[in-house]
Design an enzyme around this catalytic site. Structure first.
Site, PDB file in Angstrom:
ATOM      1  N   GLU A  58      69.350  14.125  43.323  1.00  5.41           N
ATOM      2  CA  GLU A  58      69.719  12.434  43.742  1.00  5.41           C
ATOM      3  C   GLU A  58      68.664  11.741  42.774  1.00  5.41           C
ATOM      4  OE1 GLU A  58      69.445  11.144  47.775  1.00  5.41           O
ATOM      5  OE2 GLU A  58      70.772  12.601  48.429  1.00  5.41           O
ATOM      6  N   GLU A 159      74.270  18.682  51.357  1.00  9.28           N
ATOM      7  CA  GLU A 159      73.599  18.191  52.363  1.00  9.28           C
ATOM      8  C   GLU A 159      74.619  17.547  53.238  1.00  9.28           C
ATOM      9  OE1 GLU A 159      70.595  15.427  51.694  1.00  9.28           O
ATOM     10  OE2 GLU A 159      69.557  16.726  50.247  1.00  9.28           O
TER      11      GLU A 159
END
Length: 449
Positions: A58, A159
């Protein structure tokens, strides 16, 4: 790592750490970060249950910081090259992305496009849109699956596990390992294992994944005793019910082989050029360059004070003194020394200014003169400096060698499958964010490499 292997658990490790990583708002691919990444590779290649590496998690998470992706892709390129140069067993280097509607398509295309040597080997997707008792369509999993139907590297959920409502039901497991998704997705990893008193994973306190806000744990650890919760029970039940179909590694023949088209640089939407990428982190080049300087930053100047000096020098003459350290991923070109340490970069700029301005090596005592070597005698310096050019704007090939070294295993991991959690471990001297994957069912589809 051996304890994980004994439990049938495989690891995909983040190469970075919070204090030594590519920062989205001030990105750079430097020799310091390179050393960290390759040292982790050296350490973990000793273990058969190391499944792969993430070069970033990210890093670009919204349109105004997409420039940072260029530096992550450079890290992918150099990590893959290093693994090959060390004759380690074949292992993948990938990236984990957030689910931002404004940039997710460009991100996926950017890391997959262009020269294969710099493209990711797998794509991790952090997604939390299935909350509670949702469905394939309501969660948007159907749309995401359609988007990746023709993606040419393995994709999986790096995730998942929306933390509302609690306890989590994990009904998405049936979809993820069902016939609607197994043709595209290679399973997933639940975020996360540890839970603290605030009912969020330990990383929500900023100890590891600094930007992640949606997280909750499956277990607590107190005095060495692990206590699982209802979330863990629900996840276990859902995984036990899953009956995915798949393909064995030796029978795997991908039908999607075309890389994605590189996204165009568009102001406010995508700001990382696809080519060229930032230069290879080359500590030898930085050392050679430093030997040629006659004016450098004084040793007593704190790094926190570098900013004012950079600001002044790079603001003069339309930035000509800083061309050799330029790292603008949108407009370029990259400077040959933009991957050196902050002090080495500033010394290069100070020296360029001092050569052009009479008495320019003062800076109120923040710079000092030294004996310069016109042609450093260290092996390779001549060719490296010639390629960089006097202004430091040339293209230099080759890479540095990290300070740590290790030996890799020639064997390979087999059959890793459904993901369970992401804890934080220490291996040797390294603190590592590890995505751990447990082989919970022999039929689970997981083709990564």
């Amino acid at each position: 790592m051996n304890a994980l292997a004994d439990a049938g658990i495989y690891v995909i490790a983040d190469l970075s750490e919070p204090s030594n990583s590519i920062i989205r708002d001030d990105p750079g691919w430097t020799t310091k970060i390179y050393d960290r990444y390759m040292s982790v590779v050296d350490e973990l290649m000793k273990y058969d249950n190391t499944l792969g590496f993430f070069a970033g998690n990210e890093v670009s998470n919204q349109p105004n910081n997409t420039m940072a992706s260029a530096f992550v892709k450079a890290a992918v390129r150099d990590t893959k090259a290093y693994i090959k140069s060390k004759n380690y067993r074949e292992i993948g280097v990938g990236y984990a992305t957030n689910d931002d509607a404004d940039i997710r398509s460009n991100l996926a295309a950017y890391f997959d496009c262009g020269d294969k040597s710099a493209a990711i080997d797998f794509w991790g997707y952090n997604i939390y849109s299935w909350c509670g008792d949702s469905s394939f369509e309501e969660s948007g999993f159907d749309v995401r699956t359609k988007e990746f139907e023709k993606y040419n590297v393995p994709v999986f959920f790096a995730e998942y596990g929306c933390n509302t409502p609690r306890p989590r039901l994990f009904t998405e497991v049936g979809a993820l390992y069902g016939n609607q998704m197994t043709g595209v997705w290679s399973g997933g990893i639940v975020y996360m294992y540890f839970e603290e008193e605030n009912k969020f994973g330990r990383s929500c306190k900023g100890q590891y994944f600094l930007s992640l806000l949606i997280c909750a744990g499956l277990a607590t650890v107190s005095n060495g005793k692990v206590t699982t919760n209802k979330d863990f029970e629900n996840l276990s039940k859902q995984i036990a019910k899953a009956t995915p179909s798949g393909v064995k590694m030796d029978s795997y023949s991908p039908s999607n082989t075309a890389a994605a088209a590189c996204p165009k640089v568009t102001s406010g939407k995508w700001e990382a050029q696809s080519s060229p990428l930032p230069p290879t982190a080359n500590s030898q080049l930085c050392s050679c360059m430093l030997d040629t300087l006659s004016c450098v930053v004084a040793d007593n100047v704190a790094e926190k004070d570098f900013g004012d000096m950079f600001g002044f020098i790079c603001g003069e003459k339309e930035g000509q003194y800083c061309e050799g350290i330029n790292k603008n991923a949108t407009s370029g070109p990259y400077g040959s020394y933009g991957m050196c340490s902050s002090k080495e970069q500033l010394s290069f700029a100070v020296n360029a200014y001092a050569k052009a301005v009479k008495g320019g090596c003062g800076f109120k005592g923040k710079a000092t003169t030294k004996s310069a070597v016109a042609t450093p005698t260290a092996s390779g310096c001549s060719n490296l400096l010639q390629a960089a050019g006097a202004a430091g704007t040339g293209v230099v090939s080759g890479s540095s060698v990290p300070r740590a070294s290790g030996s890799g295993s020639s064997s390979s991991s087999q059959g890793a499958a459904a993901g369970l959690a992401i804890p934080h471990f220490s291996v040797g001297v390294f603190g590592l964010g590890m995505y751990v994957m447990g082989a919970v069912s022999s039929g689970m589809a997981m083709v990564l490499l």
